[in-house]
Design a protein around this motif. Structure first.
Motif, PDB file in Angstrom:
ATOM      1  N   GLY A  57      16.073  43.574 -42.054  1.00  0.00           N
ATOM      2  CA  GLY A  57      16.427  44.707 -41.204  1.00  0.00           C
ATOM      3  C   GLY A  57      17.433  44.305 -40.149  1.00  0.00           C
ATOM      4  N   LYS A  58      17.195  44.763 -38.919  1.00  0.00           N
ATOM      5  CA  LYS A  58      18.138  44.485 -37.837  1.00  0.00           C
ATOM      6  C   LYS A  58      17.914  43.133 -37.181  1.00  0.00           C
ATOM      7  N   TYR A  59      16.848  42.444 -37.533  1.00  0.00           N
ATOM      8  CA  TYR A  59      16.537  41.160 -36.917  1.00  0.00           C
ATOM      9  C   TYR A  59      16.922  40.000 -37.826  1.00  0.00           C
ATOM     10  N   SER A  60      17.514  38.989 -37.236  1.00  0.00           N
ATOM     11  CA  SER A  60      17.720  37.739 -37.943  1.00  0.00           C
ATOM     12  C   SER A  60      17.171  36.653 -37.027  1.00  0.00           C
ATOM     13  N   PRO A  61      16.751  35.532 -37.564  1.00  0.00           N
ATOM     14  CA  PRO A  61      16.118  34.507 -36.741  1.00  0.00           C
ATOM     15  C   PRO A  61      16.996  34.057 -35.574  1.00  0.00           C
TER      16      PRO A  61
ATOM     17  N   ALA B 278       1.034  36.808 -23.449  1.00  0.00           N
ATOM     18  CA  ALA B 278       1.851  36.058 -24.397  1.00  0.00           C
ATOM     19  C   ALA B 278       2.418  37.015 -25.430  1.00  0.00           C
ATOM     20  N   TYR B 279       3.634  36.739 -25.835  1.00  0.00           N
ATOM     21  CA  TYR B 279       4.223  37.463 -26.947  1.00  0.00           C
ATOM     22  C   TYR B 279       4.519  36.413 -28.011  1.00  0.00           C
ATOM     23  N   SER B 280       3.829  36.383 -29.050  1.00  0.00           N
ATOM     24  CA  SER B 280       2.883  37.289 -29.642  1.00  0.00           C
ATOM     25  C   SER B 280       1.728  36.476 -30.206  1.00  0.00           C
ATOM     26  N   TRP B 281       0.542  37.064 -30.333  1.00  0.00           N
ATOM     27  CA  TRP B 281      -0.580  36.370 -30.964  1.00  0.00           C
ATOM     28  C   TRP B 281      -0.425  36.400 -32.478  1.00  0.00           C
ATOM     29  N   GLY B 282      -0.299  37.579 -33.045  1.00  0.00           N
ATOM     30  CA  GLY B 282      -0.284  37.718 -34.492  1.00  0.00           C
ATOM     31  C   GLY B 282       1.113  37.772 -35.081  1.00  0.00           C
TER      32      GLY B 282
ATOM     33  N   GLY C 275       8.244  32.340 -32.514  1.00  0.00           N
ATOM     34  CA  GLY C 275       9.553  31.986 -33.023  1.00  0.00           C
ATOM     35  C   GLY C 275       9.925  33.013 -34.073  1.00  0.00           C
ATOM     36  N   GLN C 276      11.015  32.771 -34.751  1.00  0.00           N
ATOM     37  CA  GLN C 276      11.442  33.712 -35.795  1.00  0.00           C
ATOM     38  C   GLN C 276      11.877  32.998 -37.073  1.00  0.00           C
ATOM     39  N   VAL C 277      11.490  31.758 -37.209  1.00  0.00           N
ATOM     40  CA  VAL C 277      11.953  30.982 -38.355  1.00  0.00           C
ATOM     41  C   VAL C 277      11.502  31.574 -39.686  1.00  0.00           C
TER      42      VAL C 277
ATOM     43  N   THR D 176       8.707  41.034 -39.397  1.00  0.00           N
ATOM     44  CA  THR D 176      10.131  41.284 -39.180  1.00  0.00           C
ATOM     45  C   THR D 176      10.599  40.944 -37.774  1.00  0.00           C
ATOM     46  N   VAL D 177       9.684  40.466 -36.902  1.00  0.00           N
ATOM     47  CA  VAL D 177      10.060  40.204 -35.515  1.00  0.00           C
ATOM     48  C   VAL D 177       9.615  38.823 -35.027  1.00  0.00           C
ATOM     49  N   ALA D 178       8.361  38.456 -35.286  1.00  0.00           N
ATOM     50  CA  ALA D 178       7.815  37.230 -34.708  1.00  0.00           C
ATOM     51  C   ALA D 178       6.999  36.455 -35.734  1.00  0.00           C
ATOM     52  N   CYS D 179       7.473  35.270 -36.038  1.00  0.00           N
ATOM     53  CA  CYS D 179       6.777  34.391 -36.965  1.00  0.00           C
ATOM     54  C   CYS D 179       7.495  33.036 -36.940  1.00  0.00           C
ATOM     55  N   PRO D 180       6.843  31.972 -36.580  1.00  0.00           N
ATOM     56  CA  PRO D 180       5.424  31.807 -36.314  1.00  0.00           C
ATOM     57  C   PRO D 180       5.037  32.338 -34.937  1.00  0.00           C
TER      58      PRO D 180
END
Length: 155
Positions: A77-81, A112-116, A69-71, A120-124
């Motif tokens: 930068g260029k990414y927003s959730p 899978a995208y992504s493990w870690g 997710g992206q929460v 700025t891109v993937a979290c959680p």
């Protein structure tokens, strides 16, 4: 190779089908817009169907599962959730669609995208999805792959 353009280039699979041994298909159907209504499973089916209709056999299609997710990336930068981590039920539905369209016995492998965490891109991410503050996707995937182990020939 993972094909990324989604529906903005509907012929991209046909253009790329002979460019690589394996073609990753990565529709990420769970986002904040459909948090209350559920992931866009029709888009997942459509994207897989586009790859198959382009002549890519299921033995060359690599499912790229949405495990992020992206929460917690904030607006950096260029990414927003935009994307959200799927729930266990949503993940089960998505894997059922994958299993129907691209049978486990045919697939070269899954990814899978992504493990870690990628701040700025993937979290959680799947690394964090252990049932604490995130859905327990890790246990779900472990169980899923344990069930599938007998269905997949060793290559």
């Amino acid at each position: 190779m993972v094909v990324l353009n989604s529906s903005t280039a509907p012929t991209e699979f046909a253009q790329m089908k002979d460019s690589a041994d394996y073609i990753g298909v990565d529709p990420y159907p769970c986002n904040f817009r459909n948090e209350l209504t559920g992931c866009n499973y029709a888009a997942l089916r459509e994207r897989i169907d586009q790859a198959l209709a382009a002549g890519i056999p299921s033995t060359r299609i690599v499912p790229v599962f949405q495990t992020f997710g992206q929460v917690c990336i904030g607006s950096r930068g260029k990414y927003s959730p935009y994307y959200r981590l799927p729930t266990v039920v949503e993940t089960e539905i998505m894997l059922g669609i994958w299993d129907e369209k691209v049978p486990v016995k045919d697939r070269p492998f899954d990814m899978a995208y992504s493990w870690g965490k990628q701040p700025t891109v993937a979290c959680p991410t799947l690394q964090m999805a252990d049932g604490g503050s995130q859905p327990d996707l890790r246990s779900f995937y472990k169980s899923y792959f344990a069930r599938m182990k007998g269905a997949v020939p060793v290559r």
